[in-house]
Write an enzyme that holds these catalytic residues in place. Structure first.
Site, PDB file in Angstrom:
ATOM      1  N   LYS A  10       0.839  -1.200   0.000  1.00  0.00           N
ATOM      2  CA  LYS A  10       0.000   0.000   0.000  1.00  0.00           C
ATOM      3  C   LYS A  10       0.879   1.257   0.000  1.00  0.00           C
ATOM      4  O   LYS A  10       2.085   1.178   0.288  1.00  0.00           O
ATOM      5  CB  LYS A  10      -0.920  -0.038   1.220  1.00  0.00           C
ATOM      6  CG  LYS A  10      -1.932  -1.194   1.204  1.00  0.00           C
ATOM      7  CD  LYS A  10      -2.828  -1.131   2.448  1.00  0.00           C
ATOM      8  CE  LYS A  10      -3.883  -2.209   2.467  1.00  0.00           C
ATOM      9  NZ  LYS A  10      -4.778  -2.096   3.648  1.00  0.00           N
ATOM     10  N   PHE A  58     -15.470   4.282   7.517  1.00  0.00           N
ATOM     11  CA  PHE A  58     -14.153   4.737   7.051  1.00  0.00           C
ATOM     12  C   PHE A  58     -13.934   4.486   5.560  1.00  0.00           C
ATOM     13  O   PHE A  58     -12.829   4.643   5.056  1.00  0.00           O
ATOM     14  CB  PHE A  58     -13.031   4.056   7.874  1.00  0.00           C
ATOM     15  CG  PHE A  58     -13.147   2.553   7.922  1.00  0.00           C
ATOM     16  CD1 PHE A  58     -12.672   1.759   6.881  1.00  0.00           C
ATOM     17  CD2 PHE A  58     -13.727   1.928   9.018  1.00  0.00           C
ATOM     18  CE1 PHE A  58     -12.784   0.382   6.912  1.00  0.00           C
ATOM     19  CE2 PHE A  58     -13.850   0.534   9.056  1.00  0.00           C
ATOM     20  CZ  PHE A  58     -13.376  -0.231   8.012  1.00  0.00           C
ATOM     21  N   ARG A  91      -1.077 -14.467   4.751  1.00  0.00           N
ATOM     22  CA  ARG A  91      -1.869 -13.767   5.781  1.00  0.00           C
ATOM     23  C   ARG A  91      -1.194 -13.880   7.145  1.00  0.00           C
ATOM     24  O   ARG A  91      -1.207 -12.939   7.930  1.00  0.00           O
ATOM     25  CB  ARG A  91      -3.305 -14.286   5.818  1.00  0.00           C
ATOM     26  CG  ARG A  91      -4.142 -13.605   4.754  1.00  0.00           C
ATOM     27  CD  ARG A  91      -5.615 -13.553   5.011  1.00  0.00           C
ATOM     28  NE  ARG A  91      -6.128 -12.580   5.942  1.00  0.00           N
ATOM     29  CZ  ARG A  91      -6.557 -11.369   5.629  1.00  0.00           C
ATOM     30  NH1 ARG A  91      -6.477 -10.916   4.414  1.00  0.00           N
ATOM     31  NH2 ARG A  91      -7.071 -10.584   6.541  1.00  0.00           N
ATOM     32  N   THR A  97      -5.446  -7.489  10.678  1.00  0.00           N
ATOM     33  CA  THR A  97      -5.829  -6.244  10.017  1.00  0.00           C
ATOM     34  C   THR A  97      -5.465  -5.024  10.859  1.00  0.00           C
ATOM     35  O   THR A  97      -4.903  -4.044  10.350  1.00  0.00           O
ATOM     36  CB  THR A  97      -7.360  -6.258   9.768  1.00  0.00           C
ATOM     37  OG1 THR A  97      -7.686  -7.449   9.057  1.00  0.00           O
ATOM     38  CG2 THR A  97      -7.805  -5.042   8.991  1.00  0.00           C
ATOM     39  N   ARG A 108       2.581  -6.336   9.490  1.00  0.00           N
ATOM     40  CA  ARG A 108       1.729  -5.243   9.962  1.00  0.00           C
ATOM     41  C   ARG A 108       2.071  -4.838  11.392  1.00  0.00           C
ATOM     42  O   ARG A 108       2.034  -3.655  11.735  1.00  0.00           O
ATOM     43  CB  ARG A 108       0.261  -5.654   9.852  1.00  0.00           C
ATOM     44  CG  ARG A 108      -0.237  -5.675   8.405  1.00  0.00           C
ATOM     45  CD  ARG A 108      -1.577  -6.343   8.290  1.00  0.00           C
ATOM     46  NE  ARG A 108      -2.253  -6.071   7.027  1.00  0.00           N
ATOM     47  CZ  ARG A 108      -3.405  -6.598   6.674  1.00  0.00           C
ATOM     48  NH1 ARG A 108      -4.018  -7.449   7.478  1.00  0.00           N
ATOM     49  NH2 ARG A 108      -3.959  -6.295   5.520  1.00  0.00           N
ATOM     50  N   ASN A 122      -1.816  -0.325   7.344  1.00  0.00           N
ATOM     51  CA  ASN A 122      -1.241  -1.639   7.634  1.00  0.00           C
ATOM     52  C   ASN A 122      -0.361  -2.173   6.503  1.00  0.00           C
ATOM     53  O   ASN A 122      -0.208  -3.361   6.317  1.00  0.00           O
ATOM     54  CB  ASN A 122      -2.336  -2.624   8.048  1.00  0.00           C
ATOM     55  CG  ASN A 122      -3.478  -2.686   7.052  1.00  0.00           C
ATOM     56  OD1 ASN A 122      -3.348  -2.188   5.939  1.00  0.00           O
ATOM     57  ND2 ASN A 122      -4.578  -3.295   7.433  1.00  0.00           N
ATOM     58  N   HIS A 125      -1.836  -5.355   1.571  1.00  0.00           N
ATOM     59  CA  HIS A 125      -3.099  -6.076   1.433  1.00  0.00           C
ATOM     60  C   HIS A 125      -2.784  -7.496   1.031  1.00  0.00           C
ATOM     61  O   HIS A 125      -1.871  -7.725   0.243  1.00  0.00           O
ATOM     62  CB  HIS A 125      -3.977  -5.438   0.342  1.00  0.00           C
ATOM     63  CG  HIS A 125      -5.097  -6.339  -0.097  1.00  0.00           C
ATOM     64  ND1 HIS A 125      -6.294  -6.394   0.585  1.00  0.00           N
ATOM     65  CD2 HIS A 125      -5.188  -7.253  -1.089  1.00  0.00           C
ATOM     66  CE1 HIS A 125      -7.074  -7.303   0.000  1.00  0.00           C
ATOM     67  NE2 HIS A 125      -6.424  -7.846  -1.010  1.00  0.00           N
TER      68      HIS A 125
HETATM   69  P1  ADP Z   1      -7.678  -7.131   5.554  1.00  0.00           P
HETATM   70  O1  ADP Z   1      -6.919  -6.046   4.814  1.00  0.00           O
HETATM   71  O2  ADP Z   1      -6.870  -7.689   6.698  1.00  0.00           O
HETATM   72  O3  ADP Z   1      -8.229  -8.208   4.657  1.00  0.00           O
HETATM   73  P2  ADP Z   1     -10.391  -6.044   5.724  1.00  0.00           P
HETATM   74  O4  ADP Z   1     -10.649  -6.678   4.407  1.00  0.00           O
HETATM   75  O5  ADP Z   1     -11.352  -6.311   6.835  1.00  0.00           O
HETATM   76  O6  ADP Z   1      -8.933  -6.414   6.268  1.00  0.00           O
HETATM   77  O7  ADP Z   1     -10.303  -4.456   5.553  1.00  0.00           O
HETATM   78  C1  ADP Z   1      -9.714  -3.866   4.444  1.00  0.00           C
HETATM   79  C2  ADP Z   1      -8.886  -2.678   4.899  1.00  0.00           C
HETATM   80  O8  ADP Z   1      -9.742  -1.695   5.488  1.00  0.00           O
HETATM   81  C3  ADP Z   1      -7.863  -2.980   5.991  1.00  0.00           C
HETATM   82  O9  ADP Z   1      -6.657  -3.527   5.498  1.00  0.00           O
HETATM   83  C4  ADP Z   1      -7.653  -1.617   6.606  1.00  0.00           C
HETATM   84  O10 ADP Z   1      -6.776  -0.816   5.799  1.00  0.00           O
HETATM   85  C5  ADP Z   1      -9.062  -1.029   6.555  1.00  0.00           C
HETATM   86  N1  ADP Z   1      -9.811  -1.291   7.799  1.00  0.00           N
HETATM   87  C6  ADP Z   1     -10.411  -2.451   8.160  1.00  0.00           C
HETATM   88  N2  ADP Z   1     -11.039  -2.340   9.344  1.00  0.00           N
HETATM   89  C7  ADP Z   1     -10.814  -1.070   9.759  1.00  0.00           C
HETATM   90  C8  ADP Z   1     -11.222  -0.322  10.917  1.00  0.00           C
HETATM   91  N3  ADP Z   1     -11.961  -0.873  11.892  1.00  0.00           N
HETATM   92  N4  ADP Z   1     -10.815   0.973  11.014  1.00  0.00           N
HETATM   93  C9  ADP Z   1     -10.077   1.540  10.027  1.00  0.00           C
HETATM   94  N5  ADP Z   1      -9.675   0.904   8.916  1.00  0.00           N
HETATM   95  C10 ADP Z   1     -10.033  -0.390   8.773  1.00  0.00           C
HETATM   96 MG    MG Z   2      -9.708  -8.165   3.267  1.00  0.00          MG
END
Ligand code: ADP
Ligand code: MG
Length: 167
Positions: A10, A58, A91, A97, A108, A122, A125
């Site tokens: 990212k 968000f 992962r 996350t 992360r 983080n 992705h």
């Molecule tokens: P991941 O990236 O671990 O698969 P998700 O698909 O749930 O997680 O979320 C996508 C992205 O949205 C996350 O990587 C993060 O950048 C953002 N995100 C997720 N949950 C939150 C949250 N509660 N507050 C702020 N940003 C979030």
């Molecule tokens: Mg995801």
């Protein structure tokens, strides 16, 4: 089981010069990189990629984040990792996350942060399951950008399509 996963470094990962660190951590997986590119993310791609987050408060900031608007670095590095248990391996190396909850030895956990506005920065992705991986890989890559055949393809003729070539 042989799997594939989309990995995006990212904009925060790129602006913090973490590319080398992230690739080194991911190389512990012994997986193969079968596609890689740097690209600018337009709003359509960002919204399609995160369409499952549409209802989140968000969402708008998330779209700005992946487009690089929060970091003045309008690009991401996209890759496809391929091999035994690719989804779970990547992962696990990435960590949770929420970067504050992620194992501190994970990518992360080591490099992520939560901004004062509540954005989870983080740094990378990674797809969460095979169905998501297929949708995401097909969204970010054309078949010819990947060096192995991951999914069925077909050939179509597009005579009217314009293409930019070297002058
Ligand atoms: P991941 O990236 O671990 O698969 P998700 O698909 O749930 O997680 O979320 C996508 C992205 O949205 C996350 O990587 C993060 O950048 C953002 N995100 C997720 N949950 C939150 C949250 N509660 N507050 C702020 N940003 C979030
Ligand atoms: Mg995801």
């Amino acid at each position: 089981m042989n799997q594939k996963t989309l990995v995006l470094i990212k904009p925060d990962g790129l602006v913090k010069s973490l590319t080398g660190n992230i690739l080194m951590r991911l190389s512990e997986s012994k997986l193969e990189i079968v596609a890689a590119k740097i690209l600018r993310v337009n709003k359509e791609l960002a919204e399609e990629h995160y369409k499952h987050m549409e209802d989140k408060p968000f969402f708008k900031e998330l779209i700005r984040y992946i487009q690089g608007e929060l970091h003045g670095r309008r690009k991401v590095m996209a890759m496809v990792y391929w091999g035994e248990d690719a989804l779970t391996k990547v992962r696990e190396l990435a960590g949770s996350t929420n970067p504050e909850e992620a194992d501190v030895t994970s990518i992360r956990g080591s490099f992520g942060r939560i901004t004062t506005k509540g954005i989870y920065e983080n740094v990378l992705h990674t797809s969460s399951d095979a169905k998501e991986a297929e949708r995401e890989i097909k969204l970010w890559f054309e078949p010819d950008e990947i060096i192995v055949d991951l999914y069925p393809t077909k050939t179509v003729s597009m005579e009217t399509q314009k293409k930019r070539v070297w002058a």
